[in-house]
Design a protein around this motif. Structure first.
Motif, PDB file in Angstrom:
ATOM      1  N   SER A   1      33.570  63.890  -5.542  1.00 17.65           N
ATOM      2  CA  SER A   1      32.280  63.529  -5.395  1.00 17.65           C
ATOM      3  C   SER A   1      31.653  63.463  -4.153  1.00 17.65           C
ATOM      4  O   SER A   1      30.749  64.330  -3.717  1.00 17.65           O
ATOM      5  N   ILE A   2      32.081  62.714  -3.182  1.00 16.59           N
ATOM      6  CA  ILE A   2      31.650  62.565  -1.870  1.00 16.59           C
ATOM      7  C   ILE A   2      32.022  63.858  -1.228  1.00 16.59           C
ATOM      8  O   ILE A   2      31.213  64.241  -0.582  1.00 16.59           O
TER       9      ILE A   2
ATOM     10  N   SER B   1      32.165  66.918  -2.413  1.00 19.29           N
ATOM     11  CA  SER B   1      31.287  68.082  -3.001  1.00 19.29           C
ATOM     12  C   SER B   1      29.671  67.535  -2.422  1.00 19.29           C
ATOM     13  O   SER B   1      28.791  68.466  -2.013  1.00 19.29           O
ATOM     14  N   PHE B   2      29.394  66.312  -2.396  1.00 22.22           N
ATOM     15  CA  PHE B   2      28.029  66.034  -1.682  1.00 22.22           C
ATOM     16  C   PHE B   2      27.888  66.300  -0.355  1.00 22.22           C
ATOM     17  O   PHE B   2      26.892  66.637   0.274  1.00 22.22           O
TER      18      PHE B   2
ATOM     19  N   PHE C   1      26.077  72.266  -5.283  1.00 26.83           N
ATOM     20  CA  PHE C   1      27.078  71.052  -4.644  1.00 26.83           C
ATOM     21  C   PHE C   1      26.565  69.711  -5.125  1.00 26.83           C
ATOM     22  O   PHE C   1      27.132  68.729  -5.465  1.00 26.83           O
ATOM     23  N   ILE C   2      25.277  69.575  -4.946  1.00 28.78           N
ATOM     24  CA  ILE C   2      24.811  68.294  -5.132  1.00 28.78           C
ATOM     25  C   ILE C   2      24.808  67.585  -6.436  1.00 28.78           C
ATOM     26  O   ILE C   2      25.205  66.693  -7.162  1.00 28.78           O
TER      27      ILE C   2
ATOM     28  N   SER D   1      28.398  66.925  -7.571  1.00 32.59           N
ATOM     29  CA  SER D   1      28.741  65.593  -6.994  1.00 32.59           C
ATOM     30  C   SER D   1      28.220  64.376  -7.997  1.00 32.59           C
ATOM     31  O   SER D   1      28.950  63.467  -8.435  1.00 32.59           O
TER      32      SER D   1
ATOM     33  N   LEU E   1      30.145  64.474 -11.283  1.00 36.38           N
ATOM     34  CA  LEU E   1      31.393  64.029 -10.974  1.00 36.38           C
ATOM     35  C   LEU E   1      31.636  62.541 -10.883  1.00 36.38           C
ATOM     36  O   LEU E   1      32.423  61.899 -11.556  1.00 36.38           O
ATOM     37  N   ILE E   2      30.751  62.003 -10.220  1.00 39.85           N
ATOM     38  CA  ILE E   2      30.591  60.396 -10.315  1.00 39.85           C
ATOM     39  C   ILE E   2      30.101  59.945 -11.691  1.00 39.85           C
ATOM     40  O   ILE E   2      30.536  58.800 -12.076  1.00 39.85           O
TER      41      ILE E   2
END
Length: 309
Positions: free
Chosen positions: A235-236, A238-239, A271-272, A275, A278-279
């Protein structure tokens, strides 16, 4: 008290007799089980002639053999050793002692501490691979086990009958180590000697192919056992990618109050959003894993109660 020696074998006609004879000498009271995994040579015949209990396992792969052994064989204590005569039988009692006196559920024969593995092993990159796996699991699962992938181990019945074997191949040792760490089983490492295969005996390991399988297993088990840090890491990433793509769009908007970079804005937003998803997945799966651990603890408690009854 029953002790079972478990010997997974695939084309070990050259060495299986010596392995059986050595363990008969060290543990004369033990039953020796040789599970033949579709050998093309006389492994089964030689093992039977020398007093071993021979069972054929038709599903190829060491993990499949270990699964059948754990399911089929009833004993109080177990010792598992490869049939290639690389692990000296004289260390068997040292491995069994902690599981017999209750200070360990699984003991691990540590080949790496005394240096004999590095001096005896002639296969390229195997030392590097062992160190890589040790480092990865040490970081991901916060432990100081020195030899994750050794094939020389002892177990009590409690561990054997509650271990869900999922791996099919040589990654089984990694799976057992991670399962024991995650479920808080008592572990002990016992330094042992290691000797390379005798001349004419060939390793079944493929350095690259099996190495990739082990690494994939580590990643998969990391996802299964620790989903929050696993998905948080992705996630990080991707962010950060979304942020890097989106910064020029944000700068443009504040400068001109217009957005010309529409594709970049959409990509950054994608992408955000990934992210965030994912989290979210990580949080949900982390809750499920905690519930699974609770259920497994209750299962272990029930197993011990049934054993007492």
């Amino acid at each position: 008290m029953k002790i079972a020696v478990l010997v997974p074998c695939y084309n070990e006609a050259l060495t299986v007799k010596k392995v059986i004879d050595d363990f008969k000498m060290v543990l004369p009271e033990a039953d020796i089980y040789v599970y033949d995994n579709n050998s093309k040579d006389d492994t089964s015949k030689i093992a039977a002639e020398n007093g071993a209990i021979v069972v054929r396992e038709t599903r190829q792969g060491k993990g499949n053999v270990v699964r059948s052994m754990f399911r089929d064989i009833d004993a109080d204590y177990y010792i598992m050793v490869d049939g290639d005569d690389t692990y000296p039988a004289e260390f068997a009692k040292e491995l069994l002692k902690p599981v017999m006196n209750g200070t360990a559920d699984m003991t691990i024969g540590d080949r790496l501490s005394n240096g004999t593995y590095r001096s005896e092993n002639k296969r390229a990159f195997h030392n590097f691979g062992n160190n890589l796996v040790k480092g990865l699991i040490g970081q991901l699962f916060k432990n100081d086990i020195n030899d994750i992938m050794t094939g020389y181990r002892a177990f009590n019945r409690y561990f054997v009958k509650t271990m869900p074997v999922l791996s099919g191949g040589f990654e089984i040792e990694t799976e057992m180590s991670i399962h024991a760490l995650d479920k808080k089983f008592l572990l002990r490492e016992i330094p042992i000697d290691y000797r390379d295969r005798p001349e004419g005996s060939n390793s079944k390991l493929n350095t690259y192919k099996d190495g990739i399988k082990v690494l994939k297993t580590i990643v998969s088990l990391f996802k299964d056992y620790k989903p929050l840090p696993f998905f948080l890491t992705i996630s990080i990433v991707s962010f950060i990618i979304g942020l890097l793509i989106g910064i020029p769009v944000i700068v443009e908007f504040f400068s001109t109050h217009f957005i010309d970079k529409i594709p970049s804005a959409i990509l950054a937003l994608g992408f955000i959003l990934i992210s965030i998803l994912l989290i979210t997945n990580g949080l949900i799966l982390d809750t499920l894993v905690k519930q699974n651990r609770q259920n497994y603890e209750l299962f272990l408690n029930q197993y011990k109660m049934n054993k007492k009854d």
